[in-house]
Design a protein around this motif. Structure first.
Motif, PDB file in Angstrom:
ATOM      1  N   ARG A  91       0.660  -1.184  -0.099  1.00  0.00           N
ATOM      2  CA  ARG A  91      -0.056   0.115  -0.059  1.00  0.00           C
ATOM      3  C   ARG A  91       0.880   1.234  -0.002  1.00  0.00           C
ATOM      4  NH1 ARG A  91      -2.430   0.651   4.720  1.00  0.00           N
ATOM      5  NH2 ARG A  91      -4.100   2.055   3.793  1.00  0.00           N
ATOM      6  N   GLY A  92       1.985   1.633   0.384  1.00  0.00           N
ATOM      7  CA  GLY A  92       2.831   2.291   0.526  1.00  0.00           C
ATOM      8  C   GLY A  92       2.478   3.460   1.785  1.00  0.00           C
ATOM      9  N   ILE A  93       1.624   3.081   2.658  1.00  0.00           N
ATOM     10  CA  ILE A  93       1.451   3.818   3.800  1.00  0.00           C
ATOM     11  C   ILE A  93       1.103   3.052   5.022  1.00  0.00           C
ATOM     12  CG2 ILE A  93      -1.163   3.615   3.325  1.00  0.00           C
ATOM     13  CD1 ILE A  93      -1.207   6.705   4.159  1.00  0.00           C
ATOM     14  N   ALA A  94       1.508   3.471   6.046  1.00  0.00           N
ATOM     15  CA  ALA A  94       1.456   3.217   7.325  1.00  0.00           C
ATOM     16  C   ALA A  94       1.132   4.107   8.504  1.00  0.00           C
ATOM     17  CB  ALA A  94       2.378   2.186   7.763  1.00  0.00           C
ATOM     18  N   ASP A  95      -0.235   3.896   9.123  1.00  0.00           N
ATOM     19  CA  ASP A  95      -0.375   4.900  10.197  1.00  0.00           C
ATOM     20  C   ASP A  95      -0.046   4.311  11.504  1.00  0.00           C
ATOM     21  OD1 ASP A  95      -1.312   6.861  12.017  1.00  0.00           O
ATOM     22  OD2 ASP A  95      -3.200   7.203  10.910  1.00  0.00           O
ATOM     23  N   LEU A  96       1.030   4.592  12.352  1.00  0.00           N
ATOM     24  CA  LEU A  96       1.359   3.763  13.582  1.00  0.00           C
ATOM     25  C   LEU A  96       0.755   4.849  14.779  1.00  0.00           C
ATOM     26  CD1 LEU A  96       5.173   3.536  12.325  1.00  0.00           C
ATOM     27  CD2 LEU A  96       3.090   1.828  12.156  1.00  0.00           C
ATOM     28  N   GLY A  97       0.148   5.695  14.607  1.00  0.00           N
ATOM     29  CA  GLY A  97      -0.346   6.665  15.607  1.00  0.00           C
ATOM     30  C   GLY A  97       0.111   7.781  15.995  1.00  0.00           C
TER      31      GLY A  97
END
Length: 444
Positions: free
Chosen positions: A167-173
């Motif tokens: 996906r090329g995206i990560a929301d880690l907080g």
């Protein structure tokens, strides 16, 4: 604990028998030294005389621990890691030591009790962790093995990697990671507290750095602060306000999971890259990449510390950099190790000892940042820097520069002393007084 550690697993039974037997005798002496503590009330309720009694008991016990660790550090670490075959991260090392060497470091019951207290009311058990970690990091074989273990990717990052690659995206907080072209853009997004770091942000930052380093489609990493909702800076980007003082005063900033993990984990990975058993590359070596930092508004404390390891730094013309750790009462991470090399001894002393601010438009700023641009064109400057740093010859030259400027052996020796000095600072009388006043103001 995530490792495969077992206190009974040893590579040399005779050696393990000697070191555990020696500690058994030393532990009895520690128990006798700490006996006066059993009759004292909790730290916050002690009279000045009782405080002195507790301090004397702690000092006697710590002298015994220090003497043991000084002579047995290599054997202790070999016992904990099954002859340096089991990679334990720093938190796992102290946990394993609490099981294998009772009274050498605090056990989970003691740590849990301290976690429930504000900083000013803690017993200071983390100082005992500092004694152990100073000894292990001073020991050449143990120290190097621990540093190399801390360069391995986290299990969290390995679990998130397939989805990030797809996906090329990560929301880690507290941190978002997005792959755009050749770069992984890491955005610190603690918008309510001006990107002040706490234990959780250290966890998220290490995961984000791991993802950027592990993704083969990423050639360059970029770090920037997000847009704030904080009343004073609403709508503006902020790089970092450093350590979260509210968390520090509440007792939620830990020696192992914040102050040491931060330096040995993601900041060290920014410099040295990731050591991965999965890598099949030749020639062998770390997976490392160049990094760009963009400073909006300010980089205070821990934010300024971060800048010292980046390959290219862009600063908005209305931003500034400062290291107020001496005023806060703590040591500014590895800034004491790196800053003199970068700016020279006089400026380093003014910044660290007196908290001097360096504004982006000051002449001295040219020693700390590479470009000063109008706030409106920071994004364009980032893109241009990524294009330059994505060139193939950048990586080998970066590797040689970092090995020359910051040898792992020198870093190990610095971090050994930092481990105990920082632990002492967390529980020093001046810091306790400051956090006590902060707590009183908050309650009022």
């Amino acid at each position: 604990m995530t490792g495969a550690f077992s206190p009974s697993a040893t590579s040399d039974g005779a050696l393990d028998s000697v070191v555990t037997r020696e500690w058994g005798e030393a532990a009895k002496a520690v128990a006798r030294a700490e006996q006066p503590l059993a009759s004292l009330p909790e730290a916050e309720a002690r009279s000045p005389h009782q405080v002195a009694v507790a301090l004397a008991a702690r000092r006697s016990a710590r002298a015994i621990r220090s003497g043991f660790v000084e002579t047995q550090a290599e054997a202790v670490y070999a016992h904990l890691t099954d002859g340096l075959t089991v990679p334990l991260r720093i938190a796992e090392v102290v946990e394993a030591a609490a099981q294998a060497f009772p009274r050498l470091v605090p056990d989970e019951r003691q740590l849990a009790a301290d976690r429930a207290r504000a900083q000013a009311g803690k017993e200071g058990h983390e100082i005992d962790q500092g004694i152990l970690l100073q000894g292990l990091l001073r020991a050449p074989s143990a120290g190097q093995h621990l540093l190399e273990t801390m360069l391995r990717p986290t299990q969290r990052a390995l679990g998130l990697l397939p989805d990030f690659r797809r996906r090329g995206i990560a929301d880690l907080g507290s941190v978002r990671v997005e792959r755009r072209g050749l770069a992984a853009h890491l955005t610190m997004c603690r918008d309510d507290c001006l990107n002040a770091e706490d234990n959780q942000q250290v966890e998220d930052m290490e995961t984000a750095v791991d993802l950027a380093l592990l993704d083969p489609d990423v050639r360059v990493g970029v770090l920037r602060g997000g847009t704030m909702t904080h009343q004073r800076y609403r709508g503006r980007r902020v790089f970092s306000s450093g350590i979260n003082l509210k968390s520090l005063h509440a007792g939620d900033i830990s020696l192992v999971d914040f102050l040491l993990r931060r330096e040995l984990g993601y900041i060290s990975k920014l410099v040295r890259g990731i050591a991965s058993d999965e890598s099949k590359q030749w020639p062998p070596g770390p997976v490392h990449k160049p990094w760009v930092a963009a400073v909006d508004t300010f980089a205070i404390g821990g934010g300024a510390q971060l800048l010292l390891v980046f390959d290219h730094i862009i600063a908005a013309s209305d931003s500034y950099i400062s290291l107020p750790a001496a005023q806060e009462g703590i040591i500014p991470g590895a800034a004491n190790f790196r800053l003199t090399r970068i700016v020279g001894p006089r400026i380093a002393r003014r910044m660290i000892l007196q908290g001097e601010r360096i504004h982006a438009t000051d002449p001295e700023a040219r020693l700390l940042v590479d470009e000063v641009v109008d706030p409106e064109v920071v994004h364009e400057a980032i893109l241009a820097s990524v294009e330059r740093l994505a060139q193939p010859a950048v990586l080998p030259n970066r590797l040689m520069l970092n090995r020359t400027e910051e040898p792992l052996e020198d870093f190990r020796r610095y971090m050994a002393e930092f481990a105990l000095e920082q632990a002492h600072r967390l529980y020093s009388s001046d810091v306790m007084h400051k956090v006590g006043r902060f707590s009183a103001v908050k309650k009022a």
